[in-house]
Design an enzyme around this catalytic site. Structure first.
Site, PDB file in Angstrom:
ATOM      1  N   SER A  89      60.283  37.102  39.152  1.00 57.94           N
ATOM      2  CA  SER A  89      59.106  36.460  39.738  1.00 57.94           C
ATOM      3  C   SER A  89      58.657  35.297  38.851  1.00 57.94           C
ATOM      4  CB  SER A  89      57.956  37.468  39.878  1.00 57.94           C
ATOM      5  OG  SER A  89      57.413  37.780  38.606  1.00 57.94           O
ATOM      6  N   SER A  91      55.716  34.942  37.371  1.00 62.01           N
ATOM      7  CA  SER A  91      54.503  35.264  36.609  1.00 62.01           C
ATOM      8  C   SER A  91      54.542  34.737  35.183  1.00 62.01           C
ATOM      9  CB  SER A  91      54.280  36.779  36.583  1.00 62.01           C
ATOM     10  OG  SER A  91      55.265  37.423  35.798  1.00 62.01           O
ATOM     11  N   LYS A 146      55.714  40.359  30.029  1.00 66.57           N
ATOM     12  CA  LYS A 146      54.486  39.588  29.834  1.00 66.57           C
ATOM     13  C   LYS A 146      54.415  39.152  28.367  1.00 66.57           C
ATOM     14  CE  LYS A 146      53.149  40.611  34.047  1.00 66.57           C
ATOM     15  NZ  LYS A 146      53.226  39.605  35.140  1.00 66.57           N
ATOM     16  N   SER A 254      49.880  36.266  38.209  1.00 58.66           N
ATOM     17  CA  SER A 254      50.381  37.333  37.341  1.00 58.66           C
ATOM     18  C   SER A 254      49.461  38.538  37.430  1.00 58.66           C
ATOM     19  CB  SER A 254      50.450  36.848  35.879  1.00 58.66           C
ATOM     20  OG  SER A 254      50.791  37.919  35.021  1.00 58.66           O
TER      21      SER A 254
END
Length: 306
Positions: A89, A91, A146, A254
């Site tokens: 993705s 994010s 992350k 996100s």
């Protein structure tokens, strides 16, 4: 899925290794003993073809013997050194893009057993600014990626698209660090879009790490959806001991610690360190290619991750 694959890899390694060990200690000596008895009965050595046939491994044993060192090497490499991941993705844009294939350093935050993921040898802790892969706390079967924003004891505030951090006060220190904003340099807009809307690109400094983030000022902060920690405001959090606060670099695209809370230390998988392949997945709206087919290779993106 990755955890199931790890368990399967361990079982296959144990199975092929057991066959290799039984052949070496039990079956091969029996074949040699049978050959010796046959030669004794024949009154001398048998011809070369007969000897090779009597000493030959069964085909399934030979397959296990050949596969065992390869599978064992893959198990060691993937479980204790580096594991490949694909970015699914946007994010972590602009740092990581859809189509990036990365290597995750598995030993960065401790050497763990590949089945139960329990730390056997501690090797380090995440630093502010590290990009981490971890088991999603709400569904540990899913891997998330992350950036570490808050360390244990830190106070984190995300308000009006500005990130503020007050580092934890070290034991014995009289003057503790104050609250400071880490988002600084505005680098303009136009390279990345949400639909037809250009996103703002800014630079953050987290410890020794400088990295870019994307902001969509047309999209309001979803404070009403944030994870609320007792005793703090809805957009403030104090990171508990043994846990971390992680956010995506694409702040308005996100789902991260702001929405579901903290990353427990036991959920850490490793540190993202290298892009080893990057496929361009962008295509024109009228393209006949399926969405999963890359349109090219982004060689310029290959290298260390910052």
């Amino acid at each position: 899925m990755a955890q199931y694959f790890s368990i399967l890899l361990v079982l296959i390694t144990l199975g092929t290794g057991l066959v290799w060990l039984l052949d070496k200690l039990l079956w091969a000596p029996k074949r040699r003993a049978a050959l010796a008895r046959a030669e004794q009965a024949a009154g001398g050595e048998l011809d070369q073809d007969s000897r090779e046939k009597m000493l030959a491994h069964p085909s399934w044993v030979e397959s296990c013997r050949g596969a065992f060192p390869v599978i064992a090497a893959v198990l060691v490499l993937r479980s204790f050194l580096f594991e490949p991941f694909q970015i699914p993705s946007g994010s972590m844009m602009p740092t990581l893009l859809v189509g990036d294939f990365i290597l995750v350093e598995k030993f960065a935050y401790g050497i763990k057993d590949p089945v139960f993921a329990k730390t056997m040898i501690p090797t380090g802790k995440p630093k502010r600014g590290d990009i981490i892969v971890f088991k999603y706390p709400e569904d540990p079967k899913v891997d998330y990626i992350k950036r570490v924003v808050g360390l244990p004891g830190d106070k984190v505030i995300y308000r009006n698209k500005h990130l503020y951090i007050q580092p934890a006060c070290a034991e014995g220190v009289k003057e503790c660090p104050g609250l400071s904003e880490v988002t600084s340099v505005d680098k303009g807009k136009g390279e990345f879009y949400l639909g037809n809307f250009p996103l703002d690109r800014r630079t953050e400094t987290l410890g020794d790490v400088k990295h870019d983030i994307l902001l969509n000022y047309a999209f309001p902060d979803r404070v009403g959806e944030y994870f609320e920690q007792p005793g703090t405001r809805p957009d403030e959090w104090i990171v508990p001991q043994g846990e971390y606060f992680a956010m995506g670099d694409n702040r308005d695209n996100s789902r991260d610690s702001r929405f579901w809370g903290f990353v427990p230390e036991q959920n850490l998988v490793g540190k993202a360190v290298f892009i080893w392949m990057s496929f361009d997945m962008d295509r024109s709206p009228d393209s006949w290619l399926p969405s999963w087919v890359p349109t090219g290779v982004r060689f310029g993106r290959l290298g260390p991750i910052h």
